[in-house]
Design a protein around this motif. Structure first.
Motif, PDB file in Angstrom:
ATOM      1  N   ALA A 223       0.825  -1.208   0.000  1.00 18.84           N
ATOM      2  CA  ALA A 223       0.000   0.000   0.000  1.00 18.84           C
ATOM      3  C   ALA A 223       0.859   1.258   0.000  1.00 18.84           C
ATOM      4  O   ALA A 223       0.539   2.241  -0.684  1.00 18.84           O
ATOM      5  N   PHE A 224       1.956   1.246   0.758  1.00 18.21           N
ATOM      6  CA  PHE A 224       2.833   2.418   0.798  1.00 18.21           C
ATOM      7  C   PHE A 224       3.399   2.708  -0.586  1.00 18.21           C
ATOM      8  O   PHE A 224       3.480   3.861  -1.008  1.00 18.21           O
ATOM      9  N   VAL A 226       2.117   1.771  -3.564  1.00 19.37           N
ATOM     10  CA  VAL A 226       1.047   2.230  -4.458  1.00 19.37           C
ATOM     11  C   VAL A 226       0.801   3.729  -4.268  1.00 19.37           C
ATOM     12  O   VAL A 226       0.729   4.498  -5.234  1.00 19.37           O
ATOM     13  N   ALA A 227       0.688   4.149  -3.014  1.00 25.58           N
ATOM     14  CA  ALA A 227       0.429   5.558  -2.732  1.00 25.58           C
ATOM     15  C   ALA A 227       1.584   6.441  -3.183  1.00 25.58           C
ATOM     16  O   ALA A 227       1.373   7.507  -3.792  1.00 25.58           O
ATOM     17  N   ALA A 228       2.816   6.015  -2.904  1.00 21.54           N
ATOM     18  CA  ALA A 228       3.993   6.800  -3.298  1.00 21.54           C
ATOM     19  C   ALA A 228       4.092   6.924  -4.810  1.00 21.54           C
ATOM     20  O   ALA A 228       4.449   7.989  -5.335  1.00 21.54           O
ATOM     21  N   GLN A 229       3.763   5.846  -5.515  1.00 21.43           N
ATOM     22  CA  GLN A 229       3.888   5.843  -6.973  1.00 21.43           C
ATOM     23  C   GLN A 229       2.823   6.677  -7.666  1.00 21.43           C
ATOM     24  O   GLN A 229       2.933   6.928  -8.868  1.00 21.43           O
ATOM     25  N   GLN A 230       1.809   7.093  -6.940  1.00 18.92           N
ATOM     26  CA  GLN A 230       0.831   7.992  -7.545  1.00 18.92           C
ATOM     27  C   GLN A 230       0.681   9.266  -6.720  1.00 18.92           C
ATOM     28  O   GLN A 230      -0.421   9.778  -6.520  1.00 18.92           O
ATOM     29  N   GLY A 231       1.838   9.777  -6.279  1.00 22.06           N
ATOM     30  CA  GLY A 231       1.876  11.091  -5.654  1.00 22.06           C
ATOM     31  C   GLY A 231       1.186  11.173  -4.311  1.00 22.06           C
ATOM     32  O   GLY A 231       0.586  12.192  -3.972  1.00 22.06           O
ATOM     33  N   TRP A 232       1.295  10.103  -3.510  1.00 28.04           N
ATOM     34  CA  TRP A 232       0.686  10.031  -2.182  1.00 28.04           C
ATOM     35  C   TRP A 232      -0.817  10.279  -2.231  1.00 28.04           C
ATOM     36  O   TRP A 232      -1.386  11.041  -1.473  1.00 28.04           O
ATOM     37  N   THR A 233      -1.438   9.577  -3.184  1.00 30.13           N
ATOM     38  CA  THR A 233      -2.894   9.479  -3.251  1.00 30.13           C
ATOM     39  C   THR A 233      -3.234   7.995  -3.305  1.00 30.13           C
ATOM     40  O   THR A 233      -2.348   7.141  -3.463  1.00 30.13           O
ATOM     41  N   VAL A 234      -4.504   7.665  -3.167  1.00 30.23           N
ATOM     42  CA  VAL A 234      -4.915   6.268  -3.241  1.00 30.23           C
ATOM     43  C   VAL A 234      -5.833   6.073  -4.434  1.00 30.23           C
ATOM     44  O   VAL A 234      -6.558   6.995  -4.830  1.00 30.23           O
ATOM     45  N   PRO A 235      -5.811   4.880  -5.044  1.00 30.57           N
ATOM     46  CA  PRO A 235      -6.732   4.598  -6.148  1.00 30.57           C
ATOM     47  C   PRO A 235      -8.166   4.479  -5.644  1.00 30.57           C
ATOM     48  O   PRO A 235      -8.413   4.407  -4.430  1.00 30.57           O
ATOM     49  N   GLY A 245      -5.417 -14.212   2.492  1.00 29.65           N
ATOM     50  CA  GLY A 245      -5.576 -12.764   2.592  1.00 29.65           C
ATOM     51  C   GLY A 245      -4.326 -12.023   3.021  1.00 29.65           C
ATOM     52  O   GLY A 245      -4.422 -10.910   3.543  1.00 29.65           O
ATOM     53  N   THR A 246      -3.140 -12.597   2.796  1.00 25.73           N
ATOM     54  CA  THR A 246      -1.928 -11.937   3.262  1.00 25.73           C
ATOM     55  C   THR A 246      -1.673 -10.610   2.558  1.00 25.73           C
ATOM     56  O   THR A 246      -1.266  -9.639   3.198  1.00 25.73           O
ATOM     57  N   LEU A 247      -1.917 -10.550   1.258  1.00 23.33           N
ATOM     58  CA  LEU A 247      -1.756  -9.281   0.547  1.00 23.33           C
ATOM     59  C   LEU A 247      -2.980  -8.397   0.740  1.00 23.33           C
ATOM     60  O   LEU A 247      -2.859  -7.171   0.872  1.00 23.33           O
ATOM     61  N   PHE A 248      -4.148  -8.988   0.782  1.00 28.05           N
ATOM     62  CA  PHE A 248      -5.391  -8.237   0.970  1.00 28.05           C
ATOM     63  C   PHE A 248      -5.365  -7.484   2.299  1.00 28.05           C
ATOM     64  O   PHE A 248      -5.587  -6.268   2.358  1.00 28.05           O
ATOM     65  N   LEU A 249      -5.062  -8.206   3.381  1.00 21.97           N
ATOM     66  CA  LEU A 249      -5.012  -7.558   4.694  1.00 21.97           C
ATOM     67  C   LEU A 249      -3.814  -6.626   4.809  1.00 21.97           C
ATOM     68  O   LEU A 249      -3.881  -5.590   5.483  1.00 21.97           O
ATOM     69  N   GLY A 250      -2.718  -6.991   4.153  1.00 20.83           N
ATOM     70  CA  GLY A 250      -1.578  -6.090   4.139  1.00 20.83           C
ATOM     71  C   GLY A 250      -1.932  -4.764   3.503  1.00 20.83           C
ATOM     72  O   GLY A 250      -1.576  -3.692   4.018  1.00 20.83           O
ATOM     73  N   ALA A 251      -2.651  -4.820   2.382  1.00 20.44           N
ATOM     74  CA  ALA A 251      -3.084  -3.592   1.718  1.00 20.44           C
ATOM     75  C   ALA A 251      -3.989  -2.776   2.632  1.00 20.44           C
ATOM     76  O   ALA A 251      -3.841  -1.549   2.749  1.00 20.44           O
ATOM     77  N   TYR A 252      -4.915  -3.446   3.293  1.00 26.26           N
ATOM     78  CA  TYR A 252      -5.823  -2.742   4.202  1.00 26.26           C
ATOM     79  C   TYR A 252      -5.057  -2.064   5.336  1.00 26.26           C
ATOM     80  O   TYR A 252      -5.291  -0.896   5.665  1.00 26.26           O
ATOM     81  N   ARG A 253      -4.124  -2.785   5.929  1.00 27.63           N
ATOM     82  CA  ARG A 253      -3.350  -2.222   7.036  1.00 27.63           C
ATOM     83  C   ARG A 253      -2.495  -1.052   6.561  1.00 27.63           C
ATOM     84  O   ARG A 253      -2.381  -0.035   7.248  1.00 27.63           O
ATOM     85  N   GLY A 254      -1.890  -1.192   5.402  1.00 27.80           N
ATOM     86  CA  GLY A 254      -1.041  -0.134   4.889  1.00 27.80           C
ATOM     87  C   GLY A 254      -1.801   1.132   4.565  1.00 27.80           C
ATOM     88  O   GLY A 254      -1.409   2.242   4.967  1.00 27.80           O
ATOM     89  N   PHE A 255      -2.902   1.001   3.851  1.00 25.53           N
ATOM     90  CA  PHE A 255      -3.705   2.183   3.520  1.00 25.53           C
ATOM     91  C   PHE A 255      -4.299   2.810   4.787  1.00 25.53           C
ATOM     92  O   PHE A 255      -4.418   4.032   4.888  1.00 25.53           O
ATOM     93  N   SER A 256      -4.660   1.963   5.757  1.00 25.36           N
ATOM     94  CA  SER A 256      -5.206   2.487   7.010  1.00 25.36           C
ATOM     95  C   SER A 256      -4.168   3.333   7.751  1.00 25.36           C
ATOM     96  O   SER A 256      -4.479   4.417   8.268  1.00 25.36           O
ATOM     97  N   LEU A 257      -2.924   2.842   7.812  1.00 25.50           N
ATOM     98  CA  LEU A 257      -1.874   3.592   8.482  1.00 25.50           C
ATOM     99  C   LEU A 257      -1.606   4.925   7.786  1.00 25.50           C
ATOM    100  O   LEU A 257      -1.429   5.959   8.436  1.00 25.50           O
ATOM    101  N   LEU A 258      -1.571   4.902   6.462  1.00 22.76           N
ATOM    102  CA  LEU A 258      -1.364   6.136   5.706  1.00 22.76           C
ATOM    103  C   LEU A 258      -2.486   7.131   5.980  1.00 22.76           C
ATOM    104  O   LEU A 258      -2.247   8.341   6.130  1.00 22.76           O
ATOM    105  N   ASN A 259      -3.688   6.622   6.051  1.00 22.62           N
ATOM    106  CA  ASN A 259      -4.846   7.482   6.307  1.00 22.62           C
ATOM    107  C   ASN A 259      -4.793   8.066   7.716  1.00 22.62           C
ATOM    108  O   ASN A 259      -5.032   9.264   7.920  1.00 22.62           O
TER     109      ASN A 259
END
Length: 385
Positions: A223-224, A226-235, A245-259
């Motif tokens: 998630a970090f 993805v956000a960095a590669q699009q100018g610290w925004t989320v898709p 769900g290792t990548l699914f939950l990882g994505a959720y945790r990462g985007f949650s922390l950024l938020n």
């Protein structure tokens, strides 16, 4: 100092160490007591030193870097035929996204002074843990199904890990591995701990991609990036394959922390793709779990999981992001796989589940034509040779 572990449900705290329990006595998966957030505003991608790979985001990680190939920062490329962007998660040392979790898991093992790790896997996670264990100089036993693909078996063996083939279903592989992890302590800690937690007093430390929180510390770096590669925004949406769900939950945790840190504004919708006949998350959401013929999908062996270790967490993540999960049949996966190969994306069959689901989500009106969508391509086609 290594972070202790805690149970999000009952609040029990367990001291960090090579014999720490692999789950709470109440049955819940454990988490780190530390949940670090970075300080200050992030640098734009062009100013960010990415030479450390995913460890660029060390400020988010409750683990110190000890074992790494400087993996991460996989490319994100335009995929016009899909009206999406593909993040090439098969561009890793062992050819799958599982290296994200392996670098943090083996780094945690080194922090704890672990001498031997055990893992159960259908292939990719085992190959990754074996490779990073070799990098760390740590012994590894990898429990695999008896019919594991030869390419993945060879990766494990060439890393000087010991593959342990288990007959039966995928659940039997996990059960055999846990018996080895716990040894004679299956009923709890023999020293008298009243929590009833299954301590690791057997043959090694459980480097589980499904249970170990260190693995998810690594996968959240997806998630970090993805956000960095699009100018610290989320898709608007991310479509991901969904087994444990290792990548699914990882994505959720990462985007949650950024938020939470105020680095991004909002969360993407997380849309899961399960294999027909192996779709417990779809069932939990009340969806159709089989294909048109009512058959199980045999082609996507990497996500043939009937009882995800963190199933409740996955459902919670879907509901929190207004997401969804659908089951994809074998014909749709094979069609998507052929299409990916013709477009130059040489990936393994399981990887094609998410692009196939993307088309279904569009047909169902879940994803709009102008939505910004990211899809990870999770495993290399070299894994099938």
């Amino acid at each position: 100092m290594a972070s202790d572990l805690t149970c999000p449900d009952c609040g029990t705290v367990y001291e960090a160490g090579p014999d720490e329990p692999w789950r709470c006595g109440c049955g819940r998966a454990l988490e780190f007591t530390e949940r670090p957030h970075p300080q200050g505003n992030p640098l734009p991608l062009h100013s960010l030193d990415t030479s450390e790979g995913l460890w660029t985001f060390f400020e988010f990680l409750p683990i110190e870097q000890h074992v790494t190939f400087y993996e991460g920062f996989t490319p994100t490329v335009e995929a016009p035929d899909w009206d999406a962007r593909f993040k090439l998660e098969y561009v890793f040392p062992t050819g799958s996204f599982k290296d994200r979790g392996a670098t943090t898991t083996l780094s945690r093992a080194v922090e704890l002074g672990v001498e031997k790790v055990l893992e159960d896997s259908s292939g990719n996670a085992g190959a990754s843990i074996a490779t990073y264990a070799a990098r760390a100089g740590v012994d590894a036993d990898i429990y695999v199904p008896s019919d594991v693909k030869q390419s993945k078996l060879m990766t494990i063996q060439r890393a000087d890990a010991r593959p342990v083939r288990i007959e039966g279903a995928r659940e039997d592989v996990t059960a055999a591995c846990l018996e080895a992890v716990e040894g004679d302590a299956n009923d709890g800690d023999p020293t008298g701990d009243e929590s009833g937690a299954p301590y690791q007093t057997g043959e090694g430390w459980y480097a589980s991609h499904a249970w170990n929180p260190a693995f998810y510390a690594g996968t959240m770096t997806f998630a970090f990036e993805v956000a960095a590669q699009q100018g610290w925004t989320v898709p608007d949406a991310v479509v991901l394959p969904l087994g444990h769900g290792t990548l699914f939950l990882g994505a959720y945790r990462g985007f949650s922390l950024l938020n939470e840190a105020g680095i991004v504004d909002g969360m993407p919708r997380l849309l899961g793709a399960q294999a027909a006949g192996y779709a417990p998350i779809v069932a939990a959401l009340g969806g159709d779990t089989t294909d048109a013929e009512g058959e199980r999908t045999s082609i996507a062996d990497g996500i043939q999981i009937t009882e995800p270790a963190r199933g409740t967490e996955i459902v919670d993540a879907i509901e929190a992001t207004d997401g969804d999960a659908i089951a994809i049949g074998g014909d749709a996966i094979e069609t998507a796989l052929d299409r990916l190969h013709r477009n130059g994306f040489y990936v393994e069959p399981t990887c094609a589940v998410a692009p196939a689901a993307l088309e279904q989500y569009r047909d169902d009106g879940v994803i709009d034509a102008d939505d910004d969508v990211v899809v990870p391509l999770t495993g290399s086609g070299l894994k099938t040779l």
